[in-house]
Design a protein around this motif. Structure first.
Motif, PDB file in Angstrom:
ATOM      1  N   ILE A 210      40.250  27.641  47.610  1.00  0.00           N
ATOM      2  CA  ILE A 210      39.903  27.084  46.299  1.00  0.00           C
ATOM      3  C   ILE A 210      39.740  28.193  45.267  1.00  0.00           C
TER       4      ILE A 210
ATOM      5  N   LEU B 181      41.725  31.011  40.350  1.00  0.00           N
ATOM      6  CA  LEU B 181      42.484  32.113  39.773  1.00  0.00           C
ATOM      7  C   LEU B 181      43.777  31.590  39.150  1.00  0.00           C
TER       8      LEU B 181
ATOM      9  N   LEU C  81      43.925  22.128  41.406  1.00  0.00           N
ATOM     10  CA  LEU C  81      43.575  22.783  40.152  1.00  0.00           C
ATOM     11  C   LEU C  81      44.804  23.205  39.365  1.00  0.00           C
TER      12      LEU C  81
ATOM     13  N   VAL D   5      42.328  41.510  41.462  1.00  0.00           N
ATOM     14  CA  VAL D   5      42.396  40.712  40.248  1.00  0.00           C
ATOM     15  C   VAL D   5      41.421  39.538  40.309  1.00  0.00           C
ATOM     16  N   ILE D   6      41.063  39.091  41.532  1.00  0.00           N
ATOM     17  CA  ILE D   6      40.181  37.920  41.626  1.00  0.00           C
ATOM     18  C   ILE D   6      38.791  38.229  41.066  1.00  0.00           C
TER      19      ILE D   6
ATOM     20  N   PHE E 164      39.058  39.151  37.261  1.00  0.00           N
ATOM     21  CA  PHE E 164      39.219  38.003  36.366  1.00  0.00           C
ATOM     22  C   PHE E 164      37.896  37.271  36.176  1.00  0.00           C
TER      23      PHE E 164
ATOM     24  N   SER F 191      32.608  24.527  46.811  1.00  0.00           N
ATOM     25  CA  SER F 191      34.046  24.327  46.725  1.00  0.00           C
ATOM     26  C   SER F 191      34.376  22.916  46.220  1.00  0.00           C
TER      27      SER F 191
ATOM     28  N   LEU G 299      33.945  22.763  42.578  1.00  0.00           N
ATOM     29  CA  LEU G 299      35.080  23.355  41.863  1.00  0.00           C
ATOM     30  C   LEU G 299      36.243  22.379  41.796  1.00  0.00           C
ATOM     31  N   ALA G 300      36.576  21.787  42.964  1.00  0.00           N
ATOM     32  CA  ALA G 300      37.743  20.898  43.005  1.00  0.00           C
ATOM     33  C   ALA G 300      37.533  19.678  42.121  1.00  0.00           C
ATOM     34  N   LEU G 301      36.293  19.198  42.033  1.00  0.00           N
ATOM     35  CA  LEU G 301      36.043  17.974  41.277  1.00  0.00           C
ATOM     36  C   LEU G 301      35.884  18.234  39.785  1.00  0.00           C
TER      37      LEU G 301
ATOM     38  N   LEU H 175      36.379  21.358  37.918  1.00  0.00           N
ATOM     39  CA  LEU H 175      37.123  22.355  37.141  1.00  0.00           C
ATOM     40  C   LEU H 175      38.296  21.757  36.365  1.00  0.00           C
ATOM     41  N   PRO H 176      39.066  20.800  36.932  1.00  0.00           N
ATOM     42  CA  PRO H 176      40.182  20.266  36.145  1.00  0.00           C
ATOM     43  C   PRO H 176      39.725  19.657  34.819  1.00  0.00           C
TER      44      PRO H 176
ATOM     45  N   ARG I 169      38.233  25.268  28.896  1.00  0.00           N
ATOM     46  CA  ARG I 169      38.145  26.706  29.091  1.00  0.00           C
ATOM     47  C   ARG I 169      37.173  27.322  28.100  1.00  0.00           C
TER      48      ARG I 169
ATOM     49  N   TRP J 139      32.587  25.497  32.206  1.00  0.00           N
ATOM     50  CA  TRP J 139      33.599  26.407  32.734  1.00  0.00           C
ATOM     51  C   TRP J 139      32.945  27.674  33.269  1.00  0.00           C
TER      52      TRP J 139
ATOM     53  N   THR K 220      32.504  30.081  41.573  1.00  0.00           N
ATOM     54  CA  THR K 220      33.649  30.700  42.248  1.00  0.00           C
ATOM     55  C   THR K 220      33.309  32.103  42.711  1.00  0.00           C
TER      56      THR K 220
ATOM     57  N   LEU L  18      31.155  31.996  45.713  1.00  0.00           N
ATOM     58  CA  LEU L  18      31.935  31.618  46.895  1.00  0.00           C
ATOM     59  C   LEU L  18      32.768  32.796  47.390  1.00  0.00           C
ATOM     60  N   PHE L  19      33.395  33.494  46.433  1.00  0.00           N
ATOM     61  CA  PHE L  19      34.219  34.652  46.769  1.00  0.00           C
ATOM     62  C   PHE L  19      33.370  35.721  47.444  1.00  0.00           C
TER      63      PHE L  19
END
Lengths: 420, 352
Positions: free
Chosen positions: A223, A228, A337, B48-49, B52, B305, B308-310, B312-313, B317, B322, B329, B332-333
């Motif tokens: 995810i 990203l 996403l 980059v993760i 960003f 997670s 995020l899936a529910l 974020l869409p 931004r 956001w 995120t 989680l990372f």
């Protein structure tokens, strides 16, 4: 540790340990087999023609229909739909049912507007008069006719257009186009990185850095790749592309919204470690003598790689490709996403120039599983459809994995010939 | 005309060779560059993760009021699901790995590995589907039955191993195939008898136990693979000496191989925990998705997670939502990165 023969109590403990570990393994086997069996039954079962039953209730009411679900002490009966599809479900408590018949003269009628109705009649109903598209004498079907009906149902659902959603073909097509585009992106990068690790990096600091990066990439949750992809690819890069090249269409986004290209890029990141690790493993498997011989004859590293090592490692490249696809096909979360949709108006691949449309939204088998299971308006139809998609998805992944296994075995046999 | 302008064959050949040399060197350098580019992209993509996420978050270093509580609920839900999943997956994976490495031989071993590969290949969205539509309705009223089933199955295996262990000692390799019908029989009897319906009150069909079971199934192959690798190395190092001293295979395992590979077991648990907390589809489909402050496995949860899936869409931004989601995120990372890093260090120390 005591020398000599183990004492009986130690032997007993050993037996218990062996059996416990065997039980754990047996549980794993049961899980794998159970999941496959559940998928096959729930994925294919709904397409098998169910008998039409007539329930006689205590109050002498008679209900004609198919049993859609058994729920504790009640049945959900699918009876004739009068106004629109899926409005005919009736909940019947088992205690109220006096008698269950399977009348041989029951007909299942499919209407032009997608409704289904049930009727008892001695002869086939007149087609056309009441908008009937198809009629079948369900309980009078022979086994062969049932098999034929099963095949018809399956084909009709897969192709879509029967009023039961878009079917599986667009989702399958979307999945395949997506993973192919992803492979085009990930394979060159992954192979290059693996070559760097194998031939140039060595055990030094740079090699450790790259290896660590590969290991860390493999551990990042899928995810997070999705986030990203959305933030960097869709909003960042896609938004910039829109501002520079498609400014006349703004604020309607072209590349600044989720689409095939960004999903493929995201999945490429996700599968990069699989490719690097598998290719490097394949290169490392080639006997060192081959490489040294080539270098001793005056070939450079690059020539050795191009003319000798890469051709020898071709099965490893193929394995890496297959494993990357197998991993990507099962990854659904990041796609949610970056552009997967429940119903795409058009396929990302068609006969219209430029044939491949990287900015289009797409459908996906894995997402179809999720969406049918949770968001379908009619759960009694949606869940079987989710299982059908899941069965296709698992079949695809297992086939890919088996293919990778076969290729790997061939690779191993090839080097056995070298070593002797 | 002067003779100097006539072509000199030796010179031409030398130039050609030199030219070829130059071409080859250029080509070699180009190839090197290409390979290095690939490696650089790999390194860049892991960098980059966090880059960003920090780039988006740093301008707003202060967390807005009232968001932290929700974030903690999500984090707690994630940790709870991961913990239950590891508790399910670890013993099973450990037992399976022990049997594959130490007791199965030859073709049986390859076959058992293939079965675990099948289990590993099943996408988590499919596990989520089965948990949601097949397991959840049953589990809601049969939690006690499940516990009884586990206890009875364990007892049955113990009794049978004491009674029939000796005569079947030579059949060690395919013992799982003997235990399998036994387990199926026990499960059939217990589920059929259904002794304790609704003995344990469960409010929701989508609870921590369901999520833990489904995630655990997803994590078993990982646990088994990691432990199998560590055990195999220790087994190869120690087993000959132990058996030469008169120990049985089980004694060699208990007194030498398991202690020697204990760090590997910890690493496997960490890896599984990292994988489970980062997993999305099972958590999204089977957890109920309500953030609840409860560590009780009978309650539902909402994970980072799934959030995020529910959400974020739909988040715009740069908006507050956001930023909060990007912070989730990052958490989680870091969580999965920490698990992987620690596991990697432990395994690295083991192998050196």
């Amino acid at each position: 540790m005591r020398p000599g023969r183990p004492l009986p109590s130690a032997e007993l403990r050993g037996d218990v340990g062996v059996w416990l570990s065997a039980a754990c393994l047996a549980l794993c086997i049961a899980l794998a087999a159970g999941i496959v069996v559940v998928l096959v039954r729930a994925g294919l079962g709904p397409f098998w023609p169910q008998p039409v039953v007539e329930l006689v209730l205590r109050d002498q009411q008679r209900l004609l229909g198919e049993i859609a679900l058994e729920e504790g002490d009640a049945w959900i009966l699918r009876t004739s739909e009068t106004a629109r599809p899926s409005d005919g479900y009736v909940r019947v408590r088992r205690a109220e049912v006096l008698q269950v018949d399977r009348p041989a003269d029951a007909w299942v009628l499919l209407h032009a507007d997608g409704r289904r109705s049930y009727r008892r009649a001695a002869q086939a109903p007149e087609p056309g008069a009441t908008n009937i598209v198809a009629a079948d004498p369900r309980n009078a079907l022979s086994f062969g006719e049932k098999v034929a009906s099963f095949g018809r149902n399956l084909r009709a659902y897969a192709a879509g257009g029967t009023g039961e959603g878009p079917g599986m073909l667009p989702a399958l097509a979307g999945t395949l186009v997506l993973v192919l585009l992803m492979s085009v992106i990930v394979m060159p990068i992954g192979i290059a990185a693996a070559i760097h690790l194998h031939a140039y990096a060595g055990p030094g600091r740079i090699g450790r850095l790259v290896r660590g990066a590969v290991g860390s990439l493999a551990g990042v949750p899928s995810i997070v790749y999705g986030v990203l992809g959305l933030g960097l690819f869709v909003h960042g890069i896609g938004g910039s592309i829109d501002r520079w090249f498609y400014a006349d269409r703004l604020p309607v986004p072209t590349f600044g919204a989720g689409g095939l290209l960004w999903a493929a890029l995201t999945l490429a990141l996700l599968t990069l470690p699989v490719v690097v690790v598998t290719v490097e493993e394949g290169l490392a498997r080639i006997p060192v003598a081959q490489r040294l011989g080539s270098l001793a004859l005056g070939a450079t590293q690059g020539e050795t790689l191009r003319a000798l090592l890469l051709p020898l490692a071709r099965p490893a490249l193929l394995t890496a490709w297959i494993l990357a696809i197998a991993r990507a096909v099962g990854a659904v979360a990041p796609l949610m996403l970056v552009g997967v949709v429940k119903l795409a108006p058009s396929l990302p691949l068609d006969t219209e120039f430029p044939y491949l449309h990287p900015s289009r939204q797409f459908m996906h088998l894995g997402f179809a599983v999720y969406d049918n299971a949770l968001a379908s308006p009619d759960a009694l139809v949606g869940v079987p459809h989710a299982y059908a998609s899941a069965l296709l998805l698992v079949g695809l992944v297992l086939t890919l994995n088996a293919a990778a296994g076969l290729v790997r075995k061939r690779l191993r046999d090839r080097y056995r010939a070298f070593e002797s | 005309m002067s003779a100097d302008l006539r072509p000199n064959p030796a010179l031409a050949v030398a130039r050609l060779a030199q030219e070829r040399h130059a071409v080859r060197r250029r080509r070699e350098r180009f190839g090197r560059l290409l390979a290095a580019t690939g490696a650089a992209i790999v390194v860049l993509s892991i960098l980059v993760i966090p880059a960003f996420l920090l780039f988006e978050l740093l301008p707003h270093a202060r967390m807005p009021e009232g968001v932290g509580g929700r974030f903690l609920l999500l984090l707690a839900g994630t940790l709870k699901a991961g913990l239950i999943a590891v508790l399910v997956a670890f013993p099973i994976g450990l037992g399976a790995a022990i049997h594959i490495v130490c007791f199965a031989t030859g073709r049986w071993r390859a076959g058992f590995r293939a079965v675990l590969d099948v289990l590993a290949a099943i996408p988590t969205v499919v596990l989520g589907l089965i948990a949601l539509t097949w397991l959840a309705p049953w589990l809601r009223s049969h939690v006690a039955t499940l516990l009884v089933l586990a206890a009875v199955a364990l007892a049955a295996v113990l009794v049978v191993s004491v009674v029939f262990g000796r005569p079947l000692r030579a059949r060690r390799s395919w013992l799982p195939l003997i235990v399998l019908p036994m387990l199926v029989l026990v499960a059939g009897v217990i589920v059929g008898l259904d002794p304790l319906v609704d003995a344990i009150a469960v409010d929701t069909p989508w609870n921590g136990l369901l999520v833990g079971l489904a995630l655990g199934v997803a994590a078993i192959p990982l646990v088994c693979a990691v432990i199998g690798e560590v055990l195999q190395a220790a087994w190869d190092r120690h087993v000959d000496a132990a058996i030469a001293l008169g120990a049985s295979r089980w004694q060699a395992l208990r007194s030498l191989v398991l202690p020697a590979s204990a760090p590997g077991l910890v690493a496997a648990a960490l890896l599984a925990f990292g994988r489970c907390t980062g997993e999305t589809m099972v958590l999204l489909m089977a957890s109920g998705n309500t953030p609840i402050a409860s560590l009780d496995p009978r309650d539902g949860l909402r994970s980072l997670s799934a959030e995020l899936a529910l959400s974020l869409p739909g988040a715009e931004r740069g908006s507050l939502a956001w930023q909060v989601l990007l912070f989730a995120t990052l958490a989680l990372f870091l969580l999965s990165f920490a698990c992987n890093f620690a596991a990697g260090r432990i395994r690295g120390r083991l192998s050196s």
